[in-house]
Write a protein that holds these residues in place. Structure first.
Motif, PDB file in Angstrom:
ATOM      1  N   LEU A   7       0.805  -1.223   0.000  1.00 50.70           N
ATOM      2  CA  LEU A   7       0.000   0.000   0.000  1.00 50.70           C
ATOM      3  C   LEU A   7       0.840   1.276   0.000  1.00 50.70           C
ATOM      4  N   ALA A   8       2.115   1.164   0.315  1.00 54.58           N
ATOM      5  CA  ALA A   8       2.983   2.345   0.374  1.00 54.58           C
ATOM      6  C   ALA A   8       3.163   3.012  -0.985  1.00 54.58           C
ATOM      7  N   GLY A   9       3.110   2.254  -2.058  1.00 58.36           N
ATOM      8  CA  GLY A   9       3.226   2.848  -3.394  1.00 58.36           C
ATOM      9  C   GLY A   9       2.096   3.825  -3.678  1.00 58.36           C
ATOM     10  N   PRO A  10       0.837   3.365  -3.561  1.00 57.45           N
ATOM     11  CA  PRO A  10      -0.265   4.298  -3.767  1.00 57.45           C
ATOM     12  C   PRO A  10      -0.251   5.485  -2.802  1.00 57.45           C
ATOM     13  N   VAL A  11       0.168   5.250  -1.555  1.00 57.16           N
ATOM     14  CA  VAL A  11       0.202   6.346  -0.584  1.00 57.16           C
ATOM     15  C   VAL A  11       1.252   7.381  -0.984  1.00 57.16           C
ATOM     16  N   ALA A  12       2.414   6.942  -1.417  1.00 61.12           N
ATOM     17  CA  ALA A  12       3.446   7.892  -1.852  1.00 61.12           C
ATOM     18  C   ALA A  12       2.935   8.737  -3.017  1.00 61.12           C
ATOM     19  N   PRO A  29      -6.265  12.902  -2.131  1.00 64.98           N
ATOM     20  CA  PRO A  29      -6.639  11.728  -1.343  1.00 64.98           C
ATOM     21  C   PRO A  29      -7.330  10.654  -2.193  1.00 64.98           C
ATOM     22  N   LEU A  30      -6.621  10.111  -3.148  1.00 60.44           N
ATOM     23  CA  LEU A  30      -7.199   9.110  -4.041  1.00 60.44           C
ATOM     24  C   LEU A  30      -7.325   7.767  -3.333  1.00 60.44           C
ATOM     25  N   LEU A  45      -9.924   2.873  -6.598  1.00 70.58           N
ATOM     26  CA  LEU A  45     -10.562   3.643  -7.667  1.00 70.58           C
ATOM     27  C   LEU A  45      -9.582   4.327  -8.606  1.00 70.58           C
ATOM     28  N   ASP A  46      -8.327   4.424  -8.204  1.00 76.12           N
ATOM     29  CA  ASP A  46      -7.304   5.102  -8.996  1.00 76.12           C
ATOM     30  C   ASP A  46      -6.609   4.079  -9.889  1.00 76.12           C
ATOM     31  N   GLY A  47      -6.751   4.205 -11.192  1.00 71.70           N
ATOM     32  CA  GLY A  47      -6.235   3.239 -12.162  1.00 71.70           C
ATOM     33  C   GLY A  47      -4.856   2.678 -11.877  1.00 71.70           C
ATOM     34  N   ALA A  91      -5.781  -4.495  -5.239  1.00 77.91           N
ATOM     35  CA  ALA A  91      -6.218  -5.883  -5.446  1.00 77.91           C
ATOM     36  C   ALA A  91      -5.256  -6.861  -4.783  1.00 77.91           C
ATOM     37  N   HIS A  92      -3.965  -6.581  -4.868  1.00 74.98           N
ATOM     38  CA  HIS A  92      -2.965  -7.434  -4.231  1.00 74.98           C
ATOM     39  C   HIS A  92      -3.135  -7.412  -2.710  1.00 74.98           C
TER      40      HIS A  92
END
Length: 166
Positions: free
Chosen positions: A70-75, A83-84, A88-90, A97-98
């Protein structure tokens, strides 16, 4: 908005910094893209992490993996100052999902699983926004943008400087 490579570099750097801080070896970071946006994603990167010998059924290992995923999307959220939601963010949907599948056995109820993952995202965001954490992420992203591929030695060299400061 910044270009796709920059967003991807910060995304992959987020994975790498959190995984490294939690005891993983980051074997390789890769930044890449595709020319044909109709068939393949415009953004693509990869962070290969090795946790060493662990019992995959332990709660601690599950937590480490979920935080690293989850750190990738948070960065990316922090970099974009948006705040995506990763579901929902492509570009972040694959990470969501992972994490969703990793968490399935421990938290079978979908509503509770969503709350658990969202709680981890909120905690990561609060931590990763701290100056030293963000400086480490930016340093890795800069190196990745400069070289497109970072091996374990290059990643260790960059992160060993920062990890003692976070």
């Amino acid at each position: 908005m910044d270009d796709h490579d920059t967003l991807t570099a910060y995304h992959e750097a987020g994975h790498a910094v959190v995984a490294y801080a939690l005891g993983a070896t980051v074997e390789q970071l890769r930044l890449g893209g595709f020319d044909d946006a109709d068939e393949l994603p415009q953004r693509f990167g990869d962070c290969r992490v090795n946790w060493g010998r662990v019992d995959p059924k332990t709660d601690w290992q599950l937590q480490r993996e979920l935080l690293a995923v989850l750190a990738g999307p948070v960065a990316e959220m922090i970099y974009r100052d948006e705040p995506l939601h990763p579901a929902l963010d492509g570009p972040s949907q694959g990470d969501w999902a992972h994490a969703w599948e990793l968490c399935r056995a421990a938290v079978p109820a979908p509503e509770l699983r969503t709350r658990v993952l969202e709680s981890l995202i909120a905690s990561l965001r609060q931590t990763m926004q701290r100056d030293a954490w963000w400086a480490a992420i930016a340093a890795v992203a800069d190196e990745l943008l400069a070289h497109e591929v970072l091996d374990q030695e290059q990643t260790d060299e960059t992160l060993s400087f920062w990890i003692g400061r976070i």
